[in-house]
Each structure stands twice: as C-alpha cells, then as structure tokens.
Design an enzyme around this catalytic site. Sequence first.
Site, PDB file in Angstrom:
ATOM      1  N   ARG A  83       0.837  -1.214   0.000  1.00 49.69           N
ATOM      2  CA  ARG A  83       0.000   0.000   0.000  1.00 49.69           C
ATOM      3  C   ARG A  83       0.864   1.252   0.000  1.00 49.69           C
ATOM      4  NH1 ARG A  83      -4.416   0.286   4.616  1.00 49.69           N
ATOM      5  NH2 ARG A  83      -5.540   1.665   3.239  1.00 49.69           N
ATOM      6  N   ILE A 110      -8.977   2.178  -0.635  1.00 48.30           N
ATOM      7  CA  ILE A 110      -9.026   3.126   0.476  1.00 48.30           C
ATOM      8  C   ILE A 110      -7.622   3.690   0.679  1.00 48.30           C
ATOM      9  CG2 ILE A 110      -9.386   3.289   2.979  1.00 48.30           C
ATOM     10  CD1 ILE A 110     -11.551   1.020   2.453  1.00 48.30           C
ATOM     11  N   LEU A 111      -7.535   5.004   0.754  1.00 46.13           N
ATOM     12  CA  LEU A 111      -6.232   5.648   0.912  1.00 46.13           C
ATOM     13  C   LEU A 111      -5.807   5.624   2.381  1.00 46.13           C
ATOM     14  CD1 LEU A 111      -7.020   8.660  -1.429  1.00 46.13           C
ATOM     15  CD2 LEU A 111      -5.491   6.740  -1.952  1.00 46.13           C
ATOM     16  N   ASN A 125     -14.247  12.771  -2.872  1.00 45.55           N
ATOM     17  CA  ASN A 125     -14.747  11.454  -3.266  1.00 45.55           C
ATOM     18  C   ASN A 125     -16.202  11.581  -3.689  1.00 45.55           C
ATOM     19  OD1 ASN A 125     -14.758   8.576  -3.489  1.00 45.55           O
ATOM     20  ND2 ASN A 125     -15.820   8.452  -1.515  1.00 45.55           N
ATOM     21  N   HIS A 127     -19.497   9.491  -3.740  1.00 43.44           N
ATOM     22  CA  HIS A 127     -20.021   8.249  -3.159  1.00 43.44           C
ATOM     23  C   HIS A 127     -21.503   8.105  -3.504  1.00 43.44           C
ATOM     24  CE1 HIS A 127     -20.206   4.801  -0.559  1.00 43.44           C
ATOM     25  NE2 HIS A 127     -21.390   5.265  -0.165  1.00 43.44           N
ATOM     26  N   VAL A 162     -13.571   5.832   6.312  1.00 45.60           N
ATOM     27  CA  VAL A 162     -14.142   5.348   5.045  1.00 45.60           C
ATOM     28  C   VAL A 162     -15.461   6.087   4.811  1.00 45.60           C
ATOM     29  CG1 VAL A 162     -15.035   3.338   3.804  1.00 45.60           C
ATOM     30  CG2 VAL A 162     -13.055   3.101   5.310  1.00 45.60           C
ATOM     31  N   GLU A 192     -24.968  12.313 -10.151  1.00 41.05           N
ATOM     32  CA  GLU A 192     -23.539  12.563  -9.858  1.00 41.05           C
ATOM     33  C   GLU A 192     -22.883  13.360 -10.972  1.00 41.05           C
ATOM     34  OE1 GLU A 192     -22.285   8.441  -7.511  1.00 41.05           O
ATOM     35  OE2 GLU A 192     -21.704   8.716  -9.583  1.00 41.05           O
TER      36      GLU A 192
HETATM   37  C1  GAR Z   1     -19.843   6.151  -9.207  1.00 43.93           C
HETATM   38  O1  GAR Z   1     -21.223   5.926  -9.135  1.00 43.93           O
HETATM   39  C2  GAR Z   1     -19.306   6.465  -7.834  1.00 43.93           C
HETATM   40  O2  GAR Z   1     -20.236   7.075  -7.016  1.00 43.93           O
HETATM   41  C3  GAR Z   1     -18.947   5.102  -7.329  1.00 43.93           C
HETATM   42  O3  GAR Z   1     -18.420   4.432  -8.424  1.00 43.93           O
HETATM   43  C4  GAR Z   1     -19.096   4.883  -9.589  1.00 43.93           C
HETATM   44  C5  GAR Z   1     -18.063   5.136 -10.661  1.00 43.93           C
HETATM   45  O4  GAR Z   1     -18.573   4.849 -11.883  1.00 43.93           O
HETATM   46  N1  GAR Z   1     -18.014   5.188  -6.273  1.00 43.93           N
HETATM   47  C6  GAR Z   1     -17.966   4.332  -5.266  1.00 43.93           C
HETATM   48  O5  GAR Z   1     -18.714   3.382  -5.159  1.00 43.93           O
HETATM   49  C7  GAR Z   1     -16.887   4.630  -4.245  1.00 43.93           C
HETATM   50  N2  GAR Z   1     -17.075   3.841  -3.085  1.00 43.93           N
HETATM   51  P1  GAR Z   1     -17.763   5.186 -13.207  1.00 43.93           P
HETATM   52  O6  GAR Z   1     -16.445   4.445 -13.133  1.00 43.93           O
HETATM   53  O7  GAR Z   1     -18.634   4.686 -14.293  1.00 43.93           O
HETATM   54  O8  GAR Z   1     -17.582   6.683 -13.245  1.00 43.93           O
END
Ligand code: GAR
Length: 212
Positions: A83, A110-111, A125, A127, A162, A192
């Site tokens: 890591r 996770i960083l 981030n 989420h 997290v 998003e």
């Molecule tokens: C997004 O919906 C983001 O919210 C989620 O991954 C997707 C990325 O999609 N992130 C997580 O779950 C982080 N824990 P993409 O690669 O198609 O942009």
Amino acid sequence: MEVEYILPRIASLVNPLRVAVLISGTGAGLNALLEHQQTSRTHSTKLILSNNNDAYGLIYGNKYDIRCKVIPLPNTSNKDLQRTMHEDLINQELINYNIELIVLNGYMRILTPSFVSKWKGRIINIHPSLLPKFPGAHAHRDVIKAKATESGCTIHLVDDGVDTGYILAQEKVSINSLDNIKSLQEKIKKVEHRLYPKVIDDISIGKYHIKS
Ligand code: GAR
C-alpha cells in the site's frame, strides 16, 4: 495531531486548478467532468490515474489528450508495504504534474491516513449514497437490501475514515418498487455527473471555507 482540511487555492480562467482523477472502472463520471471542462472553466484535468490496467475509463486519456497512467499494486506479499509503495508512486505522479485537487471517482481503494494527511482538503470522493447512510464499496446493494425508499449521491472531502469526510453536496433520488441495483446505479450516476463538476466549480472559486 489531526490535520486540518487545507483547500486548494482560488483559481481563475487563465490559471485553472490542476485536477487529477483516480479511477478503477468505466470512468463514466470522469467523462462527465471532462465534458464539463470543455467550456471555459476554473479547473482542468491534467492527469488520470488508475490502479487497474483494464479500467475502461483509460480511453478518456486518449480522447481528451490527457496524461493517463496505470499504477498497479507493486509486487510484494507484504500488504502494508504494498500500500505504501503504491501510494508513494501515486504521490510522485501527482507532484510531477503539479496537481492541486484529487478526485476519486469510482476509485475502489481506500487511501491510508498517511497519504490523506499530505492532501487533506484537496481530495474529494464521489459516493453513491446519502452519507452517512450506506458507506462502503456496496452502497447500492445495501440500499436495496434495506428496502430504502430514497438514496442519492454525496460529494465529500476525504479524511482518515471510510466515506466519513466533510460533506460538500448531496442530492436525493427516489427508489420505487421496480428498482434494482443496476437501475439505482444508473439513476444515481445521472445525478452525480451533473452535481460533482459543479462542486469542483465551487471549490475552484473558493466557495467553501472549512476547518476540521
Ligand atoms: C460512481 O457511481 C461512484 O459514485 C462510485 O463508483 C461509480 C463510478 O462509476 N463510487 C464508489 O462506489 C466509491 N465507493 P464510473 O467508473 O462509471 O464513473
């Protein structure tokens, strides 16, 4: 000692904030940001990093002529060392490209607190749930299992936990009885893709004033 959030400088159209996006998968969110940045903005993506050689989102490096690099996990059986070595390589790349804001969009690692402390306030981030509800890597599955009637997305600053950092923006979507993991994921991605580029607009013009 707890490190305060140190936000990026206030940017301008002539000197936009230099952004790096970290991805692990399809990069649809990355593409939404890059499209948003095609019109004059106070932020610009200069670097795309992935831990995963097969990440489809890597194609956007070529499409938009942006430096794009895969940094796989180094080959050692000592997980802690792995890591640290991995994050050191990422950190070096971020420094080489004078990056001022790191965006985790679908970056499924996770960083460490050590990495976060170097960049705290300059990592966001995306989420796919209404945090603090449903943190972790399987938010949609957990939401559907809980029979929740709404979910959404959260854009937050990254801290040592997290999915626990300071929340910059959230938006709800409603869930109906026909929704499943896939349909919920699609609904939330739409939101998003609209919301988080605007949050970066706001960060880059100094709209947020945050202490730990
Ligand atoms: C997004 O919906 C983001 O919210 C989620 O991954 C997707 C990325 O999609 N992130 C997580 O779950 C982080 N824990 P993409 O690669 O198609 O942009």
